[in-house]
Design an enzyme around this catalytic site. Structure first.
Site, mmCIF file in Angstrom:
data_model
loop_
_atom_site.group_PDB
_atom_site.id
_atom_site.type_symbol
_atom_site.label_atom_id
_atom_site.label_comp_id
_atom_site.label_asym_id
_atom_site.label_seq_id
_atom_site.Cartn_x
_atom_site.Cartn_y
_atom_site.Cartn_z
ATOM 1 N N SER A 54 -23.839 7.377 -2.278
ATOM 2 C CA SER A 54 -23.829 6.876 -0.902
ATOM 3 C C SER A 54 -23.132 5.533 -0.921
ATOM 4 C CB SER A 54 -25.265 6.709 -0.387
ATOM 5 O OG SER A 54 -25.314 5.956 0.812
ATOM 6 N N TYR A 96 -34.111 4.199 -1.119
ATOM 7 C CA TYR A 96 -32.836 4.917 -1.042
ATOM 8 C C TYR A 96 -31.736 4.132 -1.759
ATOM 9 C CZ TYR A 96 -29.205 7.854 1.113
ATOM 10 O OH TYR A 96 -28.164 8.721 1.328
#
Length: 260
Positions: A142, A155
């Protein structure tokens, strides 16, 4: 391009993963789908891919939050499909809260699926790739594997871990014709991001599309969402011979997010 090769794509019954699985199937790879969902919907996806691209497509519903289940999925792939050539670690979940308010069980769940599953799948696949003398490991990290954001501690930690793990995988297998690379997408309009758009719309008292534009404006200079199809094409490139000397990279596809 990939006729005779087998690709496992985790989290591929929708969104980014399905876009990647479709792109690989289009190039002739046999596909192992993985993910949860309605059984009839998954069977429709599986049979459509198989019919459209004339490849073998199976579905494995392994719960990737359990390391043993991840390793068993890879073993089943080799047992049923005969080999594993391309591994795309894509499955992920998200939860947002400040560090001091972050539920412990959410932290553990995010680390288990977003990071530990990548380790388990890679560790299980590598012996088969080494035996074959060829393999491609592509981890969907990401933009948050390169930068941070508030309220996303688990995350961000997991995705930074994926980028680091990718580099170690590349170094340990340099010169073996097994490569490992990470892709770092920005905003992709998946169900996961749609939830964040909805939350923003409710918080700002605005409509969904206005909230989507606001979300993009905050991080993504292009003001456009990355598409699953674009990510699929990048995976195809990384799995191709053209990328045989690309390994250990973390490639942003984020509309300029991490260029700032």
């Amino acid at each position: 391009m990939f006729t005779g090769k087998v690709a496992v794509v985790t989290g591929s019954t929708s969104g980014i993963g399905l876009g990647i699985a479709t792109a690989l199937a289009r190039q002739g790879a046999d596909i192992v789908l993985n993910g949860f969902g309605d059984g009839a919907d998954i069977e429709r996806i599986r049979s459509n891919l198989e019919a459209e691209f004339n490849v073998r497509v199976t579905h494995d519903g392994a719960d990737l939050s359990r390391g043993e289940a991840v390793r068993e999925m890879i073993a089943r792939t080799v047992a049923t499909m005969g080999r594993i050539d391309i591994l795309v670690n894509n499955a992920g979940i998200q939860y947002t809260a400040s560090i001091e308010e972050f539920p412990i069980e959410k932290w553990d769940a995010i680390l288990a699926l977003n990071l530990s599953a990548v380790f388990h799948a890679t560790a299980a696949a590598l012996p088969h790739m080494k035996q074959q003398g060829w393999g491609r490991i592509i981890n969907i990290a990401s933009a948050h594997g390169l930068v941070g954001s508030v309220n996303k501690s688990a995350y961000v930690a997991a995705k930074h871990g994926v980028v680091g793990f990718t580099k170690v995988t590349a170094l340990e297998n340099a010169g073996t014709d097994i490569t490992a690379n990470a892709i770092c997408p920005g905003w992709v309009r998946t169900a996961l991001v749609e939830q964040q758009i909805t939350a923003l719309a409710e918080r700002e008292g605005t409509d969904q599309e206005s909230a989507a534009r606001e979300l993009l404006a905050e991080k993504q200079p292009s003001l456009q969402f990355v598409t699953p199809e674009q990510l699929g094409d990048l995976v195809v490139f990384l799995a191709s011979d053209a990328a045989a000397q690309m390994t250990g990279t973390a490639l942003p596809m984020d509309g300029g997010w991490t260029a700032r």
